[in-house]
Design a protein around this motif. Structure first.
Motif, PDB file in Angstrom:
ATOM      1  N   ALA A 261       0.833  -1.209   0.000  1.00 39.71           N
ATOM      2  CA  ALA A 261       0.000   0.000   0.000  1.00 39.71           C
ATOM      3  C   ALA A 261       0.866   1.258   0.000  1.00 39.71           C
ATOM      4  N   PHE A 262       0.440   2.229  -0.790  1.00 37.21           N
ATOM      5  CA  PHE A 262       1.085   3.539  -0.863  1.00 37.21           C
ATOM      6  C   PHE A 262       0.077   4.599  -0.434  1.00 37.21           C
ATOM      7  N   ASP A 263       0.429   5.436   0.534  1.00 38.98           N
ATOM      8  CA  ASP A 263      -0.356   6.636   0.796  1.00 38.98           C
ATOM      9  C   ASP A 263       0.028   7.638  -0.277  1.00 38.98           C
ATOM     10  N   CYS A 264      -0.962   8.385  -0.782  1.00 43.58           N
ATOM     11  CA  CYS A 264      -0.660   9.328  -1.854  1.00 43.58           C
ATOM     12  C   CYS A 264      -1.734  10.396  -1.965  1.00 43.58           C
ATOM     13  N   ALA A 265      -1.464  11.402  -2.774  1.00 43.69           N
ATOM     14  CA  ALA A 265      -2.427  12.477  -3.009  1.00 43.69           C
ATOM     15  C   ALA A 265      -3.366  12.152  -4.166  1.00 43.69           C
ATOM     16  N   ASP A 266      -2.855  11.492  -5.204  1.00 45.70           N
ATOM     17  CA  ASP A 266      -3.646  11.216  -6.412  1.00 45.70           C
ATOM     18  C   ASP A 266      -3.507   9.742  -6.796  1.00 45.70           C
ATOM     19  N   PRO A 267      -4.385   8.876  -6.256  1.00 43.72           N
ATOM     20  CA  PRO A 267      -4.269   7.439  -6.522  1.00 43.72           C
ATOM     21  C   PRO A 267      -4.302   7.073  -8.003  1.00 43.72           C
ATOM     22  N   ALA A 268      -5.168   7.714  -8.772  1.00 45.26           N
ATOM     23  CA  ALA A 268      -5.285   7.359 -10.191  1.00 45.26           C
ATOM     24  C   ALA A 268      -4.001   7.681 -10.948  1.00 45.26           C
ATOM     25  N   ALA A 269      -3.423   8.847 -10.696  1.00 41.42           N
ATOM     26  CA  ALA A 269      -2.193   9.232 -11.399  1.00 41.42           C
ATOM     27  C   ALA A 269      -1.017   8.350 -10.998  1.00 41.42           C
ATOM     28  N   LEU A 270      -0.896   8.058  -9.710  1.00 40.55           N
ATOM     29  CA  LEU A 270       0.218   7.218  -9.274  1.00 40.55           C
ATOM     30  C   LEU A 270       0.051   5.787  -9.789  1.00 40.55           C
ATOM     31  N   ALA A 271      -1.181   5.290  -9.802  1.00 42.54           N
ATOM     32  CA  ALA A 271      -1.452   3.960 -10.360  1.00 42.54           C
ATOM     33  C   ALA A 271      -1.096   3.926 -11.847  1.00 42.54           C
TER      34      ALA A 271
ATOM     35  N   GLY B 150       0.820  15.211   3.047  1.00 42.40           N
ATOM     36  CA  GLY B 150       1.861  14.941   2.063  1.00 42.40           C
ATOM     37  C   GLY B 150       2.990  14.138   2.669  1.00 42.40           C
ATOM     38  N   LYS B 151       3.886  13.692   1.825  1.00 42.88           N
ATOM     39  CA  LYS B 151       5.063  12.950   2.278  1.00 42.88           C
ATOM     40  C   LYS B 151       5.965  13.910   3.049  1.00 42.88           C
ATOM     41  N   SER B 152       6.479  13.453   4.194  1.00 42.00           N
ATOM     42  CA  SER B 152       7.278  14.357   5.018  1.00 42.00           C
ATOM     43  C   SER B 152       8.706  13.872   5.278  1.00 42.00           C
ATOM     44  N   ALA B 153       9.027  12.647   4.907  1.00 45.05           N
ATOM     45  CA  ALA B 153      10.371  12.120   5.168  1.00 45.05           C
ATOM     46  C   ALA B 153      10.694  11.026   4.154  1.00 45.05           C
ATOM     47  N   LYS B 154      11.946  10.586   4.179  1.00 45.73           N
ATOM     48  CA  LYS B 154      12.369   9.495   3.311  1.00 45.73           C
ATOM     49  C   LYS B 154      11.567   8.237   3.634  1.00 45.73           C
ATOM     50  N   ASN B 155      11.204   7.494   2.605  1.00 44.78           N
ATOM     51  CA  ASN B 155      10.494   6.224   2.815  1.00 44.78           C
ATOM     52  C   ASN B 155      11.393   5.261   3.579  1.00 44.78           C
TER      53      ASN B 155
ATOM     54  N   ASP C 228       9.241   8.493  -7.771  1.00 45.46           N
ATOM     55  CA  ASP C 228       8.048   8.431  -8.618  1.00 45.46           C
ATOM     56  C   ASP C 228       7.374   9.811  -8.605  1.00 45.46           C
ATOM     57  N   PRO C 229       6.264   9.994  -9.317  1.00 43.35           N
ATOM     58  CA  PRO C 229       5.646  11.328  -9.390  1.00 43.35           C
ATOM     59  C   PRO C 229       5.217  11.924  -8.043  1.00 43.35           C
ATOM     60  N   GLU C 230       5.102  11.109  -6.997  1.00 44.41           N
ATOM     61  CA  GLU C 230       4.769  11.644  -5.673  1.00 44.41           C
ATOM     62  C   GLU C 230       5.950  11.539  -4.709  1.00 44.41           C
ATOM     63  N   ASP C 231       7.151  11.438  -5.272  1.00 44.99           N
ATOM     64  CA  ASP C 231       8.407  11.443  -4.515  1.00 44.99           C
ATOM     65  C   ASP C 231       8.660  10.200  -3.669  1.00 44.99           C
ATOM     66  N   ASN C 232       8.018   9.082  -3.989  1.00 45.30           N
ATOM     67  CA  ASN C 232       8.350   7.815  -3.335  1.00 45.30           C
ATOM     68  C   ASN C 232       9.615   7.273  -3.972  1.00 45.30           C
ATOM     69  N   GLU C 233      10.594   6.916  -3.134  1.00 42.04           N
ATOM     70  CA  GLU C 233      11.851   6.391  -3.646  1.00 42.04           C
ATOM     71  C   GLU C 233      11.654   4.988  -4.216  1.00 42.04           C
ATOM     72  N   PHE C 234      12.383   4.703  -5.280  1.00 42.73           N
ATOM     73  CA  PHE C 234      12.512   3.347  -5.800  1.00 42.73           C
ATOM     74  C   PHE C 234      13.853   3.257  -6.496  1.00 42.73           C
ATOM     75  N   CYS C 235      14.342   2.052  -6.687  1.00 45.13           N
ATOM     76  CA  CYS C 235      15.639   1.875  -7.326  1.00 45.13           C
ATOM     77  C   CYS C 235      15.485   1.072  -8.614  1.00 45.13           C
ATOM     78  N   VAL C 236      16.198   1.497  -9.632  1.00 38.19           N
ATOM     79  CA  VAL C 236      16.337   0.707 -10.845  1.00 38.19           C
ATOM     80  C   VAL C 236      17.654  -0.046 -10.685  1.00 38.19           C
ATOM     81  N   LEU C 237      17.552  -1.370 -10.627  1.00 34.37           N
ATOM     82  CA  LEU C 237      18.717  -2.230 -10.426  1.00 34.37           C
ATOM     83  C   LEU C 237      19.320  -2.627 -11.765  1.00 34.37           C
ATOM     84  N   ARG C 238      20.292  -3.529 -11.722  1.00 35.92           N
ATOM     85  CA  ARG C 238      20.948  -3.992 -12.947  1.00 35.92           C
ATOM     86  C   ARG C 238      19.930  -4.694 -13.847  1.00 35.92           C
TER      87      ARG C 238
END
Length: 138
Positions: free
Chosen positions: A9-19, A71-76, A119-129
């Motif tokens: 689950a992700f908390d977010c401002a715009d579920p449709a856009a993030l989805a 809104g997001k207030s700290a690093k995930n 991502d568009p709502e500033d959630n961190e993710f990594c692109v690996l090898r």
């Protein structure tokens, strides 16, 4: 007794856009959508079949985007790692940027094989090898 990871689950401002972003990033589809909650998964599978798949063993979890007022207030403290399967790491980073992600402004280690992105709502993710044929190496 045991449990299975079925949803993230992700908390977010715009579920449709993030989805929409994560569907494009992962090749997932929307399986349920309401005004404040959108769920995406690898494919539309009837609930009974999905339950049976999870009972047999681990299966790909769905992602649920839930609208919250703050809104997001700290690093995930938890983030997703993704690996390209049919292109290079650099090509996948560029594709994520074209979908609306951006590189995190973090120092990069000399031999670091991953890229930290937002991502568009500033959630961190990594692109690996890359896992693409001819690209994968340990």
């Amino acid at each position: 007794m045991t449990s299975r990871l079925t949803e993230i689950a992700f908390d977010c401002a715009d579920p449709a856009a993030l989805a929409e972003f994560w569907c494009a990033a992962l090749g997932y589809v929307v399986v349920d959508a309401e005004e404040q909650v959108v769920e995406i998964a690898p494919s539309k599978v009837p609930d009974a079949e999905l339950v049976e798949a999870f009972r047999r063993g681990p299966a790909d979890p769905s992602l649920i985007f839930i609208q919250v007022p703050e809104g997001k207030s700290a690093k995930n403290r938890l983030h997703l790692d993704i690996s390209p399967v049919d292109c290079t790491h650099a090509e996948e980073v560029a594709r994520m940027e074209s979908l609306g992600a951006r590189r995190a402004d973090l120092p990069r280690a000399e031999n670091q094989s991953w890229t930290v992105m937002l991502d568009p709502e500033d959630n961190e993710f990594c692109v690996l090898r890359s896992l693409a044929p001819g690209e994968f190496s340990l």
